[in-house]
Design a protein around this motif. Sequence first.
Motif, PDB file in Angstrom:
ATOM      1  N   GLY A 199     -14.587  -0.533  -1.010  1.00  0.00           N
ATOM      2  CA  GLY A 199     -13.661   0.046  -0.043  1.00  0.00           C
ATOM      3  C   GLY A 199     -14.363   0.575   1.194  1.00  0.00           C
ATOM      4  N   ARG A 205      -8.354  -5.255   2.325  1.00  0.00           N
ATOM      5  CA  ARG A 205      -8.219  -5.586   0.908  1.00  0.00           C
ATOM      6  C   ARG A 205      -8.569  -7.050   0.650  1.00  0.00           C
ATOM      7  NH1 ARG A 205      -2.477  -4.659  -0.540  1.00  0.00           N
ATOM      8  NH2 ARG A 205      -3.024  -2.473  -0.277  1.00  0.00           N
ATOM      9  N   SER A 208     -12.282  -7.637   0.708  1.00  0.00           N
ATOM     10  CA  SER A 208     -12.873  -7.035  -0.487  1.00  0.00           C
ATOM     11  C   SER A 208     -12.640  -7.911  -1.711  1.00  0.00           C
ATOM     12  CB  SER A 208     -12.267  -5.649  -0.715  1.00  0.00           C
ATOM     13  OG  SER A 208     -12.797  -5.056  -1.872  1.00  0.00           O
ATOM     14  N   ARG A 209     -11.427  -8.479  -1.811  1.00  0.00           N
ATOM     15  CA  ARG A 209     -11.105  -9.328  -2.965  1.00  0.00           C
ATOM     16  C   ARG A 209     -11.977 -10.581  -2.997  1.00  0.00           C
ATOM     17  NH1 ARG A 209      -5.081  -8.479  -2.863  1.00  0.00           N
ATOM     18  NH2 ARG A 209      -4.588  -7.323  -4.750  1.00  0.00           N
ATOM     19  N   TRP A 243      -5.823   1.200   1.451  1.00  0.00           N
ATOM     20  CA  TRP A 243      -5.598  -0.136   0.889  1.00  0.00           C
ATOM     21  C   TRP A 243      -6.344  -0.358  -0.424  1.00  0.00           C
ATOM     22  CZ3 TRP A 243     -10.156  -2.661   0.252  1.00  0.00           C
ATOM     23  CH2 TRP A 243     -11.208  -2.378   1.123  1.00  0.00           C
ATOM     24  N   ASN A 244      -7.306   0.511  -0.703  1.00  0.00           N
ATOM     25  CA  ASN A 244      -8.115   0.357  -1.914  1.00  0.00           C
ATOM     26  C   ASN A 244      -7.382   0.808  -3.174  1.00  0.00           C
ATOM     27  OD1 ASN A 244     -10.472  -0.669  -2.867  1.00  0.00           O
ATOM     28  ND2 ASN A 244     -11.654   1.192  -2.620  1.00  0.00           N
ATOM     29  N   LYS A 246      -4.562  -0.169  -4.355  1.00  0.00           N
ATOM     30  CA  LYS A 246      -4.028  -1.323  -5.092  1.00  0.00           C
ATOM     31  C   LYS A 246      -5.114  -1.988  -5.943  1.00  0.00           C
ATOM     32  CE  LYS A 246      -1.220  -5.494  -4.465  1.00  0.00           C
ATOM     33  NZ  LYS A 246      -0.063  -4.958  -5.191  1.00  0.00           N
ATOM     34  N   LEU A 247      -6.330  -2.060  -5.401  1.00  0.00           N
ATOM     35  CA  LEU A 247      -7.428  -2.687  -6.141  1.00  0.00           C
ATOM     36  C   LEU A 247      -7.815  -1.862  -7.367  1.00  0.00           C
ATOM     37  CD1 LEU A 247      -9.728  -3.919  -3.235  1.00  0.00           C
ATOM     38  CD2 LEU A 247      -7.889  -5.131  -4.418  1.00  0.00           C
TER      39      LEU A 247
END
Length: 322
Positions: A199, A205, A208-209, A243-244, A246-247
């Motif tokens: 993050g 996101r 990052s994914r 946004w992190n 959700k991960l």
Amino acid sequence: MRLFLLPISTRRSLIYCERLHDRLASERTWLDKITNKANEMWVAWEKDEKSFKRWKKTITVYGNKAFKQIPYEEWGLKTIPALTAKRKSAVVEGKEKVEVMFPGLFLQEKKVPSILLQLATERQALHRKRMLWSIFGMPITIPFILVPVIPNIPFFYLVFRAYSHWKALQGSKHLEFILKTKLLKTIPSSELDEVYTAGLMYSTREISRNAPRPTQHQIEEISKVVDKQTNDGSEDVMVLQRWNGKLIAERFKLPEMEVEIERAVEQVERAIKGKEELVEEKRELERATAAPGQTNGEKAAEIPLEKRSEQVEKEIDDVAKK
């Protein structure tokens, strides 16, 4: 029962409880059933386009805005179930394990008990007082029942707030009991360290994914960068991106956690920004009122907030490139 202690910034953390065993439908209390029914009704209202002047959807829009103003600490405590006699005996007898997971490189393990104790105790008086205010305010809203078509929204709002404060109060008492019994098991999580590092390394996101998982070296280096930016604990630095959430929720298969993290990050960001703006205003005032010889002294040498943020991003980018 498993708890998550998630640092939002270097000074503020969110508590979230995952129940390892959900109640069977036959074991649910009348309060559980009413709560579930209310949640289902709210979701249905959010999608309703056919009501008179779409009043149902309008209420949910304004209601959701009001929910965002409720402190994230209250939402977090509400995830912890009430301490029943059965649950108390299960914990004492060792039949129910209680563990807390946290990112070990972004939150020192020795600080975990004190942070949890603060979360458990500091808001109990507030929740008790505001629960009573909400209950005492309910009779005042009775005249609103005369409004045609639309239900008595003020009454139901006070009912919700009374229930919310009661739930948070019960959760805080449960957490306090767990800490007093000293049966809580602390678990530093390498998975959380990875997600926190990603993050801070990446801007979105999606990036990052698709990116490879951070190496142990990158995790350690970025945690050092964050620690350095706190100026020996004098500064509050964000460690979690909105946004992190959700991960993290996806990593632990807890979809309900996402909204809790996003709400907490938004509130902490707003609080830090407000504090920084006040500090900057104070500095501007001091510079404006200082003698001419002082304007080029220590105050002028202070690093502006924008420059400090740029330095953080540059150091993190340097670590990510290694």
